[in-house]
Design a protein around this motif. Structure first.
Motif, short mmCIF file in Angstrom:
data_model
loop_
_atom_site.label_atom_id
_atom_site.label_comp_id
_atom_site.label_asym_id
_atom_site.label_seq_id
_atom_site.Cartn_x
_atom_site.Cartn_y
_atom_site.Cartn_z
N SER A 296 0.99 -1.41 0.08
CA SER A 296 -0.17 -0.15 -0.07
C SER A 296 0.85 1.20 -0.10
N GLU A 297 0.18 2.32 -0.57
CA GLU A 297 0.88 3.77 -0.16
C GLU A 297 1.32 3.94 1.10
N GLU A 298 0.44 3.46 2.08
CA GLU A 298 0.80 3.85 3.41
C GLU A 298 2.00 3.34 4.26
N ALA A 299 2.81 2.40 3.17
CA ALA A 299 3.92 1.52 3.80
C ALA A 299 5.16 2.28 3.23
N GLY A 300 5.03 3.56 2.81
CA GLY A 300 6.08 4.09 2.17
C GLY A 300 7.40 4.46 2.90
N ASP A 301 7.35 4.12 4.41
CA ASP A 301 8.24 4.49 5.08
C ASP A 301 8.98 3.15 5.62
N VAL A 302 8.67 2.19 5.11
CA VAL A 302 9.20 0.86 5.47
C VAL A 302 10.00 0.30 4.29
N THR A 303 11.25 0.17 4.16
CA THR A 303 11.80 -0.58 3.09
C THR A 303 13.36 -1.13 3.46
N GLY A 304 13.67 -2.28 2.73
CA GLY A 304 14.70 -2.87 3.42
C GLY A 304 14.70 -3.92 4.40
N ARG A 305 13.38 -4.28 4.51
CA ARG A 305 13.22 -4.98 5.66
C ARG A 305 12.99 -6.49 5.26
N VAL A 306 13.10 -7.62 6.09
CA VAL A 306 12.74 -8.75 6.10
C VAL A 306 11.92 -9.12 7.27
N ILE A 307 10.55 -9.65 6.97
CA ILE A 307 9.59 -9.90 7.97
C ILE A 307 8.98 -11.04 7.91
N GLU A 308 9.23 -12.10 9.10
CA GLU A 308 8.89 -13.39 9.21
C GLU A 308 7.53 -13.16 9.37
N ILE A 309 6.57 -14.19 8.83
CA ILE A 309 5.27 -14.31 9.18
C ILE A 309 4.91 -15.90 9.57
N ASP A 310 4.35 -15.87 10.90
CA ASP A 310 4.01 -17.35 11.24
C ASP A 310 2.62 -17.27 12.17
N GLY A 311 1.57 -17.39 11.18
CA GLY A 311 0.21 -17.29 11.68
C GLY A 311 -0.18 -15.92 12.16
N SER A 312 -0.31 -15.76 13.57
CA SER A 312 -0.84 -14.42 13.98
C SER A 312 0.46 -13.70 14.31
N VAL A 313 1.68 -14.23 14.21
CA VAL A 313 3.07 -13.51 14.82
C VAL A 313 3.72 -12.99 13.54
N ILE A 314 4.17 -11.73 13.70
CA ILE A 314 5.10 -11.13 12.56
C ILE A 314 6.32 -10.60 13.32
#
Length: 293
Positions: A232-250
């Motif tokens: 989304s456009e809202e996420a413009g301040d987040v870059t260069g990140r690696v995010i693990e997603i495991d069900g309800s946990v990020i």
């Protein structure tokens, strides 16, 4: 449902099944127009069948959205360029690229054949590079013409690439490469209005079933809301990140960083390395265990 992505154009690779399918449907629910890419291969990368992609397009159209099928091999440089062009010609532009396509050929390292290594590295790593390279060239040209887009790239790494996984040396190497590619692309493409992040999804899919017990694993669609927000456009301040997603946990993954050090003040003598290195290893955090160790 909110229209977080109203008017935005997305490509999702490997979107005929599993996590990619879930991403395509989630983006469409939030208003994105979607190019549903799938080469239609098996979990081991064999055969071709576009019908899964057509089924996803039909699902999107049934909910009132817009989507088209693309059957490109994403690691084919020219085909990847044509896929980017299809999105632009069909929907008038491109805002979101979700690189997800891949397959497995798991082996213990000493049993891995050269062609198995080449195939897995090609589909995952080159299959991320080729679409990203052509999308990036488009976004750079748009920015130079004064039409900078709020472009978003979401790559797909894996815990196997971040912590390692026994029996998956090739896959782990490819996914680690994708994490590194994400960091570099985020820095290089930020000037054009592009953010580049990666996810490390956990899900019960045809790639994980049979490899180990998946009974308690999250579902493919559990990963997709995070992808929708990153797109989304809202996420413009987040870059260069690696995010693990495991069900309800990020979880935000912390990659390689400088840890404890010693300076000898001159060229190291081999006899003195052992004690110094053991001292700083004792000060460093214990690495997370390799999956399957």
């Amino acid at each position: 449902m909110s229209k977080l992505l109203e008017g935005r154009v997305a490509i999702v690779t490997g979107a005929g099944r599993g996590i990619g399918r879930a991403h395509a449907l989630e983006l469409a629910r939030h208003g994105a127009k979607v190019v549903v890419n799938d080469f239609g291969v098996s979990a081991a990368g064999e055969g071709t069948d576009e019908s899964p992609a057509h089924e996803v397009v039909a699902e999107i159209e049934a909910m009132g959205g817009q989507a088209v099928v693309n059957g490109a091999d994403v690691a084919d440089f020219a085909a990847a360029e044509a896929m980017i062009r299809q999105a632009i010609d069909t929907f008038g532009g491109l805002d979101i690229l979700v690189n997800n396509a891949g397959f497995l050929r798991d082996r213990m390292l000493v049993n891995t054949a050269e062609d198995e290594w080449d195939a897995v590295i090609r589909v995952h790593l080159k299959g991320h590079f080729a679409p990203l390279r052509h999308a990036g060239a488009y976004w750079r040209a748009e920015a130079k013409e004064g039409r900078q887009r709020a472009a978003r790239v979401i790559n797909t790494s894996s815990g196997a690439g971040l912590q390692g996984s026994v029996g998956q040396a090739t896959y782990s190497a490819a996914k680690a490469g994708i994490a590194g590619l994400t960091l570099v692309a985020a820095q290089e493409m930020g000037r054009y209005g592009v953010t580049v992040n990666a996810i490390a999804p956990v899900a019960k899919t045809r790639m994980t079933e049979g490899a180990f017990d998946t009974s308690a694993m999250a579902l493919p669609e559990d990963n997709s809301p995070i992808v929708a927000w990153l797109a989304s456009e809202e996420a413009g301040d987040v870059t260069g990140r690696v995010i693990e997603i495991d069900g309800s946990v990020i979880t935000v993954e912390n990659g390689w960083s400088h840890g404890p050090s010693r300076d000898a003040g001159a060229r190291w003598e081999a006899e003195k390395v052992g004690s110094a290195l053991r001292d700083i290893l004792a000060e460093a955090p214990t690495p997370e265990p390799v999956y399957g160790a």
